[in-house]
Design an enzyme around this catalytic site. Sequence first.
Site, PDB file in Angstrom:
ATOM      1  N   ALA A   1      27.057  24.723  33.821  1.00 33.62           N
ATOM      2  CA  ALA A   1      28.058  24.155  32.887  1.00 33.62           C
ATOM      3  C   ALA A   1      28.361  22.702  33.243  1.00 33.62           C
ATOM      4  CB  ALA A   1      29.331  24.980  32.928  1.00 33.62           C
TER       5      ALA A   1
ATOM      6  N   THR B   1      21.045  16.860  39.001  1.00 35.05           N
ATOM      7  CA  THR B   1      20.121  15.967  38.283  1.00 35.05           C
ATOM      8  C   THR B   1      19.545  14.895  39.206  1.00 35.05           C
ATOM      9  OG1 THR B   1      20.081  14.257  36.568  1.00 35.05           O
ATOM     10  CG2 THR B   1      22.194  14.645  37.604  1.00 35.05           C
ATOM     11  N   ASP B   2      18.387  14.365  38.814  1.00 33.73           N
ATOM     12  CA  ASP B   2      17.802  13.249  39.574  1.00 33.73           C
ATOM     13  C   ASP B   2      18.579  11.951  39.365  1.00 33.73           C
ATOM     14  OD1 ASP B   2      17.041  12.718  36.940  1.00 33.73           O
ATOM     15  OD2 ASP B   2      14.898  12.544  37.360  1.00 33.73           O
ATOM     16  N   GLU B   3      19.463  11.935  38.328  1.00 34.82           N
ATOM     17  CA  GLU B   3      20.178  10.680  38.029  1.00 34.82           C
ATOM     18  C   GLU B   3      21.124  10.270  39.156  1.00 34.82           C
ATOM     19  OE1 GLU B   3      21.633   9.975  34.167  1.00 34.82           O
ATOM     20  OE2 GLU B   3      20.016  11.059  33.195  1.00 34.82           O
TER      21      GLU B   3
ATOM     22  N   TYR C   1      28.343   9.789  33.844  1.00 35.23           N
ATOM     23  CA  TYR C   1      27.730  11.125  33.957  1.00 35.23           C
ATOM     24  C   TYR C   1      27.152  11.331  35.352  1.00 35.23           C
ATOM     25  CZ  TYR C   1      23.973  14.575  33.807  1.00 35.23           C
ATOM     26  OH  TYR C   1      23.140  15.619  34.114  1.00 35.23           O
TER      27      TYR C   1
ATOM     28  N   ALA D   1      27.648   9.733  38.084  1.00 35.91           N
ATOM     29  CA  ALA D   1      28.666   9.672  39.148  1.00 35.91           C
ATOM     30  C   ALA D   1      29.416  10.993  39.230  1.00 35.91           C
ATOM     31  CB  ALA D   1      29.635   8.517  38.883  1.00 35.91           C
TER      32      ALA D   1
ATOM     33  N   LYS E   1      28.196  13.943  38.408  1.00 40.19           N
ATOM     34  CA  LYS E   1      27.289  14.936  38.999  1.00 40.19           C
ATOM     35  C   LYS E   1      27.164  14.684  40.507  1.00 40.19           C
ATOM     36  CE  LYS E   1      25.175  17.755  37.209  1.00 40.19           C
ATOM     37  NZ  LYS E   1      25.499  19.174  36.853  1.00 40.19           N
TER      38      LYS E   1
ATOM     39  N   ASN F   1      14.179  15.049  33.859  1.00 37.27           N
ATOM     40  CA  ASN F   1      14.448  15.321  32.427  1.00 37.27           C
ATOM     41  C   ASN F   1      13.727  16.556  31.929  1.00 37.27           C
ATOM     42  OD1 ASN F   1      15.057  12.396  32.761  1.00 37.27           O
ATOM     43  ND2 ASN F   1      15.481  12.551  30.582  1.00 37.27           N
TER      44      ASN F   1
ATOM     45  N   ASN G   1       9.544   5.714  27.292  1.00 31.47           N
ATOM     46  CA  ASN G   1      10.120   6.277  26.058  1.00 31.47           C
ATOM     47  C   ASN G   1       9.277   5.956  24.825  1.00 31.47           C
ATOM     48  OD1 ASN G   1      12.261   7.220  27.575  1.00 31.47           O
ATOM     49  ND2 ASN G   1      13.528   5.407  27.199  1.00 31.47           N
TER      50      ASN G   1
END
Length: 367
Positions: free
Chosen positions: A85, A134-136, A160, A162, A164, A189, A259
């Site tokens: 979530a 996440t990898d972010e 986002y 930060a 996570k 992703n 992209n």
Amino acid sequence: MPPSRLLVTGGAGFIGANFVHYWLAKHPGDRLVVLDALTYAGNRASLATAAGHPSYRFVHGNILDLNLVTGLLREEEIDTVVHFAAESHVDRSILGPDAFIETNVVGTHTLLKAARAVWLAGSGRPHRFHHVSTDEVYGSLAPADPPFSERTAYAPNSPYSASKASSDHLVRAYHHTYGLCTTTSNCSNNYGPYQFPEKLIPLMMVNILHGKPLPLYGDGQNIRDWLYVEDHCRGIELVLERGGVGEVYNLGGHNEWANIDIVRLLCRLLDEAFAQDPELIRRFPDAPASQGRLAASLITWVKDRPGHDRRYAIDAEKSRRELGYLPKESFASGIEKTIAWMLANEPWWRQVMDGSYRDWIGRQYGA
Ligand code: NAD
Ligand code: DAU
């Protein structure tokens, strides 16, 4: 400790729903309780085929509700939490970070408090708290940088990522300080069935079918490492079954794409699908292929995302070595499956594209 009674948070979202289907098929004897607040991103329709399964229960509720979570852990004798979530869309976090702090930071902390109360102060039951991240959190790579490993320093750049990163640190701290049995996976992703059409791949597909502009941010050269969602689910299963307590595992696709190249690929594959199946022309009269044009004619360059990370790439060597993890799906086969799923499930994406979605797209692109 093999899981047998799972609480899956965010199970009505994209990856959560895929995980529920994956788990019920592979572990039909396990109890599986989904807890989901059904935000704009959560959809009961994504779980429709799970509904008849005798081991499955859906609870409509918020991870911020400590009493609800504690009650569920006790009453259902949960031994494994798989925590999906979250608020997950970077663009939304830029427009409104508050919900991200609430759900991703405070919500994760609420789950950890409940787990500690029930598992450590209460039952003393063998348990696992698996946190899906996440990898972010690792920030952005330059073209020649090595991919992110579990030792890469955190450098989150968006609200986002930060939020996570904060949640990852809380999970780590609950293991280190209280001895909660945790694992964390940081994944690249995902794409595949049930992905909300605000994310790059489903958004571009739906826009091609409607003949709408394909908005590429900046110069379109930002790179992501794409993983078919079922490979992510299998990676999480391996972490639950073989992962070391307190450990972190990176999961990725070894599949870096700019992209612009992904969007061109989707354009070509959908043009080909229309050429092979004239029924699509009847179903989607506004698509370029229905009007003798190329889908790529819809590509539109738009203002860049503020703080846009340039490149993500995952080094999943630890997961390969310790868990036997390797993605099974090639990008060609995964994208083909995803296009086929979108074309076969038009009612699903039409349903999720409700008023809130249209408002959001309208604000973003003046559509
Ligand atoms: P999603 O946005 O599709 O789904 C999120 C789900 O969480 C929805 O069902 C929503 O209703 C639910 N939810 C949101 N707030 C809640 C709350 N307060 N209480 C209970 N439920 C709530 O997200 P996703 O893309 O499936 O991502 C799932 C997880 O995986 C997230 O933690 C995300 O950070 C992580 N992740 C995603 C990707 C990706 O590419 N999508 C990659 C790596 C990691
Ligand atoms: O890396 C894992 C992350 O991947 C997850 O943690 C996030 O939850 C998930 O949303 C995803 O984040 P991204 O920001 O990478 O995904 P998104 O689909 O939003 O964008 C992918 C790339 O495409 C990114 O470089 C921005 C670009 N983009 C996106 C959209 C929606 C565009 O150029 N145009 C668009 O309209």
